[in-house]
Design a protein around this motif. Structure first.
Motif, short mmCIF file in Angstrom:
data_model
loop_
_atom_site.label_atom_id
_atom_site.label_comp_id
_atom_site.label_asym_id
_atom_site.label_seq_id
_atom_site.Cartn_x
_atom_site.Cartn_y
_atom_site.Cartn_z
N VAL A 199 0.84 -1.20 0.00
CA VAL A 199 0.00 0.00 0.00
C VAL A 199 0.88 1.26 0.00
CG1 VAL A 199 -1.69 1.32 1.34
CG2 VAL A 199 -1.97 -1.14 1.07
N LEU A 200 1.95 1.23 0.78
CA LEU A 200 2.87 2.36 0.83
C LEU A 200 3.52 2.62 -0.54
CD1 LEU A 200 4.49 4.46 2.50
CD2 LEU A 200 6.16 2.67 2.89
N ILE A 201 3.98 1.57 -1.20
CA ILE A 201 4.59 1.72 -2.51
C ILE A 201 3.53 2.20 -3.52
CG2 ILE A 201 5.75 0.50 -4.40
CD1 ILE A 201 7.48 1.01 -1.94
N GLY A 202 2.31 1.71 -3.42
CA GLY A 202 1.23 2.15 -4.31
C GLY A 202 0.91 3.62 -4.14
N LEU A 203 0.88 4.08 -2.90
CA LEU A 203 0.64 5.51 -2.66
C LEU A 203 1.77 6.36 -3.22
CD1 LEU A 203 -0.83 5.47 0.96
CD2 LEU A 203 -2.01 6.04 -1.16
N SER A 204 2.99 5.88 -3.10
CA SER A 204 4.13 6.60 -3.67
C SER A 204 4.03 6.67 -5.20
CB SER A 204 5.44 5.93 -3.27
OG SER A 204 5.62 6.00 -1.88
N LEU A 205 3.67 5.55 -5.83
CA LEU A 205 3.52 5.56 -7.29
C LEU A 205 2.39 6.49 -7.74
CD1 LEU A 205 4.05 1.87 -8.45
CD2 LEU A 205 5.36 3.87 -9.09
N LEU A 206 1.30 6.50 -6.99
CA LEU A 206 0.20 7.41 -7.32
C LEU A 206 0.64 8.86 -7.20
CD1 LEU A 206 -3.02 5.82 -5.81
CD2 LEU A 206 -2.58 6.41 -8.18
N SER A 207 1.40 9.18 -6.15
CA SER A 207 1.85 10.56 -6.00
C SER A 207 2.84 10.94 -7.10
CB SER A 207 2.48 10.77 -4.62
OG SER A 207 3.71 10.09 -4.51
N TYR A 208 3.69 10.01 -7.53
CA TYR A 208 4.60 10.29 -8.64
C TYR A 208 3.81 10.52 -9.93
CZ TYR A 208 8.38 8.60 -5.64
OH TYR A 208 9.25 8.42 -4.62
N ALA A 209 2.76 9.75 -10.15
CA ALA A 209 1.95 9.92 -11.35
C ALA A 209 1.25 11.28 -11.35
CB ALA A 209 0.92 8.79 -11.46
N VAL A 210 0.73 11.67 -10.21
CA VAL A 210 0.06 12.98 -10.11
C VAL A 210 1.08 14.10 -10.29
CG1 VAL A 210 -1.16 14.52 -8.53
CG2 VAL A 210 -1.87 12.15 -8.74
N ASN A 211 2.27 13.95 -9.71
CA ASN A 211 3.31 14.97 -9.87
C ASN A 211 3.72 15.10 -11.34
OD1 ASN A 211 3.37 15.58 -7.18
ND2 ASN A 211 5.10 14.27 -6.73
N LEU A 212 3.86 13.99 -12.01
CA LEU A 212 4.23 14.02 -13.43
C LEU A 212 3.12 14.66 -14.26
CD1 LEU A 212 6.47 13.24 -15.36
CD2 LEU A 212 5.40 11.02 -15.61
N PHE A 213 1.88 14.40 -13.90
CA PHE A 213 0.75 15.02 -14.59
C PHE A 213 0.75 16.53 -14.39
CE2 PHE A 213 -3.67 16.55 -14.44
CZ PHE A 213 -3.99 16.38 -15.76
N ILE A 214 0.92 16.97 -13.16
CA ILE A 214 0.94 18.41 -12.88
C ILE A 214 2.12 19.07 -13.60
CG2 ILE A 214 1.26 20.14 -11.07
CD1 ILE A 214 -0.29 18.31 -9.20
N PHE A 215 3.27 18.40 -13.60
CA PHE A 215 4.44 18.95 -14.26
C PHE A 215 4.23 19.04 -15.77
CE2 PHE A 215 8.90 18.83 -15.75
CZ PHE A 215 9.35 19.94 -15.06
#
Length: 114
Positions: free
Chosen positions: A28-44
């Motif tokens: 779950v922790l790794i999944g949350l990290s991947l989701l945050s990276y995906a959102v950061n890449l989207f915003i960027f």
């Protein structure tokens, strides 16, 4: 370039959602990290992806948004990275404490194999 970034965001978000739905807390922790990276890449990527353009204003060009990158998405992503790192570190400490107290790393506290 936009297609590659879009596919990368989709793959990272899909893998993050899959891992968030897993029964173990570390997944779950790794999944949350991947989701945050995906959102950061989207915003960027919203802040105008361009190759070979300077992000700073150049003399001699008109002063409009077409000639330099928007700094707001960059600052939002930088802030999100710092907050995400702190949240991940806190969640990891809570995860280790929970495993020490309960003896299991399942989200619901029960091991299915036992």
């Amino acid at each position: 370039m936009e297609v590659v970034v879009s596919i990368a965001i989709g793959v990272m978000a899909g893998a993050g959602i899959y891992l968030v739905l897993r029964p173990r807390t570390f997944q779950v922790l790794i999944g949350l990290s991947l989701l945050s990276y995906a959102v950061n890449l989207f915003i960027f990527s919203v802040g105008s992806l361009s190759i070979g353009k300077e992000p700073i204003y150049k003399p001699g060009l008109p002063t409009d948004l077409a000639h330099y990158a928007d700094p707001l998405p960059q600052s939002l992503v930088l802030t999100a990275i710092v907050i995400g790192f702190a949240t991940t570190a806190l969640f990891l400490v809570v995860l280790l404490a929970l495993r020490g107290l309960s003896g299991s790393d399942h989200v619901d506290g029960r091991d299915e194999r036992a």
